[in-house]
Design a protein around this motif. Structure first.
Motif, PDB file in Angstrom:
ATOM      1  N   GLN A 192       0.814  -1.214   0.000  1.00 16.31           N
ATOM      2  CA  GLN A 192       0.000   0.000   0.000  1.00 16.31           C
ATOM      3  C   GLN A 192       0.853   1.273   0.000  1.00 16.31           C
ATOM      4  N   SER A 193       2.163   1.119   0.156  1.00 14.32           N
ATOM      5  CA  SER A 193       3.039   2.297   0.266  1.00 14.32           C
ATOM      6  C   SER A 193       3.325   2.875  -1.111  1.00 14.32           C
ATOM      7  N   VAL A 194       3.921   4.053  -1.114  1.00 16.98           N
ATOM      8  CA  VAL A 194       4.241   4.705  -2.386  1.00 16.98           C
ATOM      9  C   VAL A 194       5.219   3.845  -3.190  1.00 16.98           C
ATOM     10  N   HIS A 195       6.112   3.178  -2.509  1.00 16.83           N
ATOM     11  CA  HIS A 195       7.053   2.305  -3.212  1.00 16.83           C
ATOM     12  C   HIS A 195       6.359   1.033  -3.696  1.00 16.83           C
ATOM     13  N   THR A 200       4.204  -2.902  -7.600  1.00 14.14           N
ATOM     14  CA  THR A 200       3.229  -3.940  -7.940  1.00 14.14           C
ATOM     15  C   THR A 200       2.252  -3.480  -9.018  1.00 14.14           C
ATOM     16  N   ALA A 201       1.785  -2.236  -8.930  1.00 12.21           N
ATOM     17  CA  ALA A 201       0.765  -1.788  -9.877  1.00 12.21           C
ATOM     18  C   ALA A 201       1.371  -1.197 -11.150  1.00 12.21           C
ATOM     19  N   ASP A 202       2.449  -0.417 -10.999  1.00 12.13           N
ATOM     20  CA  ASP A 202       2.991   0.265 -12.177  1.00 12.13           C
ATOM     21  C   ASP A 202       4.219  -0.428 -12.749  1.00 12.13           C
ATOM     22  N   ALA A 203       4.631  -1.532 -12.147  1.00 15.42           N
ATOM     23  CA  ALA A 203       5.841  -2.252 -12.589  1.00 15.42           C
ATOM     24  C   ALA A 203       7.020  -1.292 -12.772  1.00 15.42           C
ATOM     25  N   VAL A 290       7.977   3.264   7.777  1.00 15.89           N
ATOM     26  CA  VAL A 290       9.002   2.352   7.292  1.00 15.89           C
ATOM     27  C   VAL A 290       8.514   1.685   6.007  1.00 15.89           C
ATOM     28  N   HIS A 291       7.662   0.670   6.172  1.00 19.19           N
ATOM     29  CA  HIS A 291       7.180  -0.050   4.987  1.00 19.19           C
ATOM     30  C   HIS A 291       5.938   0.618   4.404  1.00 19.19           C
ATOM     31  N   ASN A 292       5.334   1.488   5.208  1.00 21.60           N
ATOM     32  CA  ASN A 292       4.071   2.116   4.794  1.00 21.60           C
ATOM     33  C   ASN A 292       4.260   3.571   4.368  1.00 21.60           C
ATOM     34  N   ILE A 293       5.401   3.884   3.782  1.00 22.38           N
ATOM     35  CA  ILE A 293       5.719   5.267   3.392  1.00 22.38           C
ATOM     36  C   ILE A 293       4.689   5.812   2.405  1.00 22.38           C
ATOM     37  N   THR A 294       4.186   7.033   2.701  1.00 20.36           N
ATOM     38  CA  THR A 294       3.256   7.685   1.780  1.00 20.36           C
ATOM     39  C   THR A 294       3.995   8.815   1.070  1.00 20.36           C
ATOM     40  N   PRO A 295       3.458   9.285  -0.071  1.00 22.40           N
ATOM     41  CA  PRO A 295       4.155  10.368  -0.771  1.00 22.40           C
ATOM     42  C   PRO A 295       4.223  11.604   0.113  1.00 22.40           C
ATOM     43  N   ALA A 296       5.412  12.198   0.230  1.00 20.11           N
ATOM     44  CA  ALA A 296       5.595  13.337   1.133  1.00 20.11           C
ATOM     45  C   ALA A 296       5.618  14.639   0.351  1.00 20.11           C
ATOM     46  N   THR A 297       4.520  14.957  -0.293  1.00 23.68           N
ATOM     47  CA  THR A 297       4.449  16.233  -0.996  1.00 23.68           C
ATOM     48  C   THR A 297       4.192  17.330   0.022  1.00 23.68           C
TER      49      THR A 297
END
Lengths: 382, 365
Positions: A192-195, A200-203, A290-297
């Motif tokens: 679910q994270s930005v990475h 997984t979705a955008d390859a 950590v694993h759940n990093i969200t975009p930091a705009t």
């Protein structure tokens, strides 16, 4: 005498060379004789056909001391399609050379997997050395049997290629899927994270997968203080890379601005002077996850809302104003931080101006001082 | 001639010299421990920080000598008060218009434009510049240092930007101070002449003529400061001493309050470690997996024995060639074997007797 010895030496080495050459020839001749399809090359003592004679029989079971019943039937089609199709059974099961087989010193199926994973080192010594210090190996050494051994990621009779660097045809998520087998909770966060979404979705191959931060064989224990102290540098390997970040319009000042601040400076110094120092000084993951990093705009309210509670974890009396003392990961300018920028410019002008004034005056004074002294000496001489 | 070289013009009293020594020590240590923090990303700074026992210890040193500098400042203020109110000395350190004209006269003289030497008073403009730079610098460093020492307390009343602003000002002012000392101060008191008045308190007539001609002239004219009569001095002290003590008490207590105002900016609360459950397998791993024990099936071998024995009048047929490895029948067909075991009564039979009863008829080529 000496000459004689060296002569003998020469004859001896020539014989050895000849023998080695013969051995090579015979080996290659053997290799040519061996049909490339189906049958397996002969092993040191027992060929695979001998083993499979029994072990291909369906429904072959074995009861382990733990009470677990283990199937000992080997599916030859699985074996033949594995990376080890050409290997001998005894390469891994080197402790079995006759029937009845000796006792294998294990109680449970898991112990059996751990036991036979040790034989991987016989051929893959480089990888075996790499993983000695890893968190999995250390946990195993400490008796945590669940910790991954070779076969958990690579398979046993079904050994598969999992390294994307050598096998680019594998999906981007290959390693993450393997880690997920044991770390599903973390995988779900990562997905679910930005990475994770990008992977997984955008390859997207620019984003990190599990092994980017936790190298497959040599993964350090991420719970140690040393790992915490080096974690900002880990993030910086990508986030300070200008060409990589330019594609996503992400600031590369993140690391520099962090290190310029108290937390970052302290963490970096701890890392350099006392790598095992325990610290509560904020690192990247304390604010970003950590694993759940969200975009930091800049307008990510979630990040902003996170800041004050984060401050309060270590500074219980912190107020909103205190949280504002963190100017963010952007170099301050007149709009975002007028006071800081004004003071910076004040000194940027004052310091060189004043020092220049001092030096010029000193130069003049020194010149006159010397001239006067010379003048006085002449007068005295006269 | 000898008297001219003898330093007998008092410049600094013992209290001045002690304070200057303490100021020098604290300034040096503060500058050193501060600048290596300002430039902590440089290798040499890291080396020194390691030498001092790490960044935390370096900060402790910095704070300790900051307190020393503050105490020096407090004592100096008491000293200045005593000189002004009790001793009634002239306020010779205050900048005057004459300092500016002296500066221009000095520049013109140094350039060789004018033959007129500047007529410096007790404190020339170079000294006044330096003194007031120290006063300004210490005040600024104390105020910004306070904000950095107690950021949470300060931001209760002031906007958050004050903290990074204080940090910038603190570091930049430090740089300015160090550069000023190693240019201006070192030149005028160490390089131009080695001025020893901070060691023994006095300078010679020659030095006086060069650096303080106006004061020398006034001294020679007898215009010198006269200490107050004992009773006058006593009367003034009766008022000043309690005030001075009160000031010392308040400022020392204030400094102590400063040291203990807040703790969480320095000694922060320990981090609450959220231990994530890393091991959450998708499928139970083999170790956790308990395969349902199944009833052991009748060994194939036994089925086959029963089957084959029908065809050969009792003894089972050998189903494979007996060359190589397989010539040793007992390797696989021992009485205790799990595949095709020989009956218990065959226990003593040797391999070479097998073919007596068991034929190779069943062997597939």
């Amino acid at each position: 005498m000496i000459r004689q010895t060296s002569h003998n030496h020469r004859i001896f080495s020539a014989v050895i060379m000849a023998l080695a050459w013969l051995l090579l020839l015979s080996n290659s001749a053997l290799a040519q004789q061996t049909p490339p399809t189906g049958s397996l090359p002969p092993a040191s003592s027992v060929d695979n056909a001998t083993c499979l004679n029994c072990h291909q029989q369906a429904g072959l079971m074995m009861t382990l001391p733990s009470g677990e019943v283990m199937a000992v039937t080997v599916d030859n089609t699985v074996l033949a399609h594995s990376m080890h199709a050409e290997e001998s059974c005894q390469d891994c099961h080197s402790d079995i050379s006759s029937y009845p087989h000796g006792t294998i010193p294990v109680n449970s199926y898991r112990e059996l997997q751990i036991y036979y994973s040790q034989s991987c080192a016989d051929c893959h010594d480089e990888q075996a050395m790499e993983q000695v210090e890893s968190v999995h190996a250390q946990l195993q050494a400490g008796g945590v049997q669940e910790a991954a051994v070779c076969a958990d990621c690579h398979g046993a009779h079904n050994t598969q290629a999992i390294d994307r660097e050598k096998h680019p045809e594998l999906p981007l998520t290959a390693t993450a899927q393997i880690c997920q087998q044991c770390h599903s909770g973390i995988y779900n966060q990562f997905e679910q994270s930005v990475h994770g979404k990008a992977l997984t979705a955008d390859a997207n191959s620019d984003v990190p997968t599990c092994t980017t931060c936790h190298p497959a064989h040599s993964a350090d224990d991420p719970r140690t203080q040393a790992f915490r102290l080096t974690s900002p540098e880990l993030c910086a390997t990508c986030h300070a890379d200008k060409t990589l970040m330019a594609q996503y319009e992400i600031s590369t000042q993140v690391f520099d601005t962090y290190v310029a601040d108290f937390h970052g400076a302290t963490v970096m110094l701890f890392e350099k002077t006392h790598p095992d120092q325990a610290t509560n000084k904020a690192v990247c993951t304390d604010c970003h996850g950590v694993h759940n990093i969200t975009p930091a705009t800049r307008d990510n309210q979630q990040i902003k809302d996170n800041i004050l509670p984060r401050c309060r974890e270590c500074h219980p009396d912190a107020t909103d104003n205190f949280a504002n003392s963190w100017l963010g990961h952007y170099a301050p300018n007149f709009e975002t931080a007028p006071m800081v920028t004004a003071i910076t410019w004040f000194y940027r002008i004052l310091i060189p101006a004043l020092v220049a004034f001092f030096l010029i005056y000193i130069a003049l004074d020194y010149y006159r001082h010397r001239m006067d002294a010379r003048h006085n000496r002449k007068e005295v001489q006269a | 001639m000898t008297t001219q070289h003898q330093p007998h013009y008092i410049r600094f009293w013992p209290s001045d010299r002690i304070l200057h020594f303490l100021l020098g020590i604290s300034f040096t240590v503060l500058a050193f421990t501060g600048l290596i923090q300002k430039y902590a990303d440089h290798g040499i700074a890291v080396w020194f920080i390691r030498l001092m026992g790490g960044i935390e210890q370096t900060r402790v040193f910095h704070h300790m000598f900051a307190v020393l500098l503050i105490l020096v400042s407090i004592v100096h203020l008491v000293q200045v008060g005593n000189r002004l109110f009790v001793q009634r000395k002239s306020m010779s350190m205050l900048p005057t218009l004459k300092d500016f004209t002296d500066f221009f006269t000095a520049v013109k003289y140094n350039l060789g434009i004018s033959k007129k030497k500047p007529n410096f008073p007790r404190f020339n403009f170079m000294e006044k510049l330096e003194y007031w730079a120290v006063v300004w610098g210490t005040a600024l460093m104390t105020i910004t240092g306070y904000a950095l020492w107690n950021p949470i307390l300060v931001t209760r009343f002031l906007p958050g930007e004050v903290v990074p602003a204080a940090k910038i000002a603190h570091g930049m002012e430090a740089l300015l101070a160090v550069l000023s000392i190693i240019t201006w101060h070192f030149y005028f008191v160490h390089l131009r002449v080695f001025n020893k008045s901070m060691l023994h308190g006095a300078i010679s007539e020659e030095e006086m003529a060069d650096e303080h001609p106006l004061e020398l002239e006034q001294i020679k004219q007898g215009k010198i400061w006269q200490p107050p009569a004992p009773d006058v001095r006593y009367r003034r002290l009766k008022l000043y001493a309690p005030l001075a003590w009160l000031f010392v008490l308040v400022s020392v207590l204030g400094t102590w309050r400063w040291l203990t105002a807040e703790k969480t900016a320095i000694t922060t609360v320990p981090r609450t470690v959220v231990q994530e459950e890393a091991y959450q397998p998708v499928l139970p791993t083999p170790a956790a997996l308990q395969l349902t024990p199944v009833v052991r099936p009748t060994p194939l071998s036994q089925l086959r024995i029963a089957d084959l024995s029908k065809q050969s009048g009792g003894a089972s047929l050998i189903t494979h060639p007996i060359d190589g490895e397989r010539a040793q029948c007992a390797t696989c067909h021992d009485v205790n074997s799990q595949i095709d075991p020989a009956p218990m009564d065959h226990a003593d039979y040797k391999d070479d007797t097998c073919l007596t009863c068991h034929s190779l008829e069943g062997a597939t080529p």
